[in-house]
Design an enzyme around this catalytic site. Structure first.
Site, PDB file in Angstrom:
ATOM      1  N   THR A  15       0.514  -1.030  -0.017  1.00  0.00           N
ATOM      2  CA  THR A  15      -0.124  -0.123   0.031  1.00  0.00           C
ATOM      3  C   THR A  15       1.010   1.335   0.083  1.00  0.00           C
ATOM      4  OG1 THR A  15      -1.804  -1.099   1.190  1.00  0.00           O
ATOM      5  CG2 THR A  15      -1.821   1.127   1.208  1.00  0.00           C
ATOM      6  N   SER A  57       1.294  -7.637  -0.925  1.00  0.00           N
ATOM      7  CA  SER A  57       2.177  -8.340  -0.073  1.00  0.00           C
ATOM      8  C   SER A  57       1.828 -10.169  -0.343  1.00  0.00           C
ATOM      9  CB  SER A  57       2.143  -7.946   1.309  1.00  0.00           C
ATOM     10  OG  SER A  57       1.114  -7.913   1.920  1.00  0.00           O
ATOM     11  N   THR A  89       1.188  -4.831   4.093  1.00  0.00           N
ATOM     12  CA  THR A  89       1.076  -5.067   5.591  1.00  0.00           C
ATOM     13  C   THR A  89       0.467  -6.491   5.691  1.00  0.00           C
ATOM     14  OG1 THR A  89      -1.223  -3.996   5.449  1.00  0.00           O
ATOM     15  CG2 THR A  89       0.642  -2.811   6.162  1.00  0.00           C
ATOM     16  N   ASP A  90      -0.348  -6.870   4.629  1.00  0.00           N
ATOM     17  CA  ASP A  90      -1.080  -8.317   4.875  1.00  0.00           C
ATOM     18  C   ASP A  90       0.095  -9.194   5.249  1.00  0.00           C
ATOM     19  OD1 ASP A  90      -3.419  -6.954   3.880  1.00  0.00           O
ATOM     20  OD2 ASP A  90      -3.168  -7.899   2.090  1.00  0.00           O
TER      21      ASP A  90
END
Length: 331
Positions: A15, A57, A89-90
């Protein structure tokens, strides 16, 4: 005049490198790999940047992390005080955990990202990147291994987990909380961490062994295992319930795997508290599973347990060594 301190940034996408459309939705990787990677840094700091990938990710591959590890080591050998990796971030917590098995340098290796795209109002990427650069330079960060920096907080790679799919305050550390707050010139340590566990060193494999996570809940007896070829698994992580419990009828199938030499690790779906070794002794409990040859994951989440098992299997670890390495994460 003293040369400026140098921090090397490696970007994998996520992101922090995405742009949203005019409606404020549908964020996607931006055309320029530097998107979102503009952040104010002190005048006496030089920041260099190399893009490795520009993907969401969930699509990050072990080979890309192996490249990150190699480039990060080269940067430190070339004089960088520390290295920052921007990441979606995932799966940021997974990449941080896996890299921490191999990062054996004193210099900090810091992962960060963003919850808001680069062109969104209130984008959090620039502040997170600034804090990650500060952490990479911080004297107190040296020797702590891989770190995750988000929302002005510093997390140890082996404890960080994503706790919100929407908030900019997206990460927490179980069971200890963040290890530090980011200061202008150094970290403000909250506690002194213990020695790192399961540090393998060396190169990160381009391919990791086949180790799935199998979630077992109410009425699920692991029948899926009956449909797999004998050589389909190189290991298995079970996401159990409670302190590491599974339905009674699943135990025989797990015992059959361990009898064939397939390592089985049992974690829990419960966010806090981890697995036990001796609280319960009934069919399907942790004591029963240990008798069946399974290993308990302790404080590790199912996906961190998977990565540790994959790294150990890739390193040729036998059953005794696998058990010892997981014991370090037990309660």
């Amino acid at each position: 005049m003293r040369a400026p301190a140098r921090v090397h940034v490696l970007s994998l996408g996520g992101t922090i490198s995405m742009a949203q459309d005019a409606t404020g939705l549908r964020a996607a990787p931006a055309d320029a790999p530097d998107a979102g990677l503009v952040s104010p840094v002190p005048e006496d700091v030089e920041v260099t940047h190399v893009p490795v990938a520009n993907v969401g990710s969930p699509s990050v591959r072990p080979a890309q992390l192996a490249e990150v590890l190699e480039r990060a080591r080269d940067a430190v050998a070339g004089g960088a005080a520390g290295v920052v990796v921007t990441h979606g971030t995932d799966t940021l917590e997974e990449s941080a955990f896996l890299l921490n098995r191999y990062w054996d340098l004193e210099a900090p290796l810091v992962l960060t990202g963003a919850m808001r795209p680069a062109n969104a109002p209130g984008a959090d990427g620039p502040a997170n990147l600034r804090d990650a650069v500060r952490t990479a330079l911080a004297p107190s960060a040296r020797g702590l291994g891989v770190l995750a920096v988000f929302d002005s907080l510093v997390h140890l790679a082996d404890r960080v987990t994503k706790v919100s799919s929407r908030s900019v305050d997206a990460f927490a550390s179980e069971p200890s909380g963040p290890v530090a707050l980011v200061g202008e010139r150094d970290l403000r340590l909250v506690y002194r961490p213990t020695d790192r566990s399961a540090l393998l060193g060396g190169a990160l494999p381009d391919r990791l062994p086949r180790v799935p996570v199998l979630a077992l809940g109410l009425g699920d007896d692991a029948e899926l295992l009956d449909a797999l070829a004998p050589d389909a698994l190189e290991g298995l992580v079970v996401e159990g319930v409670g302190m590491g419990h599974v339905p009674e009828r699943a135990v025989g199938r797990l015992r059959a795997l361990t009898a064939r030499g397939v390592p089985v690790v049992v974690a829990t779906r419960v966010p806090s508290g981890g697995t036990s070794l001796n609280h319960y002794d009934y069919p399907g409990s942790e004591v029963d599973l240990i008798r069946a040859g399974c290993v308990m994951a302790g404080a590790l989440t199912p996906h961190s347990a998977r990565l540790l098992l994959q790294a150990l299997v890739a390193d040729g670890a036998d059953a005794d060594r696998i058990s010892r390495e997981f014991e370090a994460f037990g309660y």
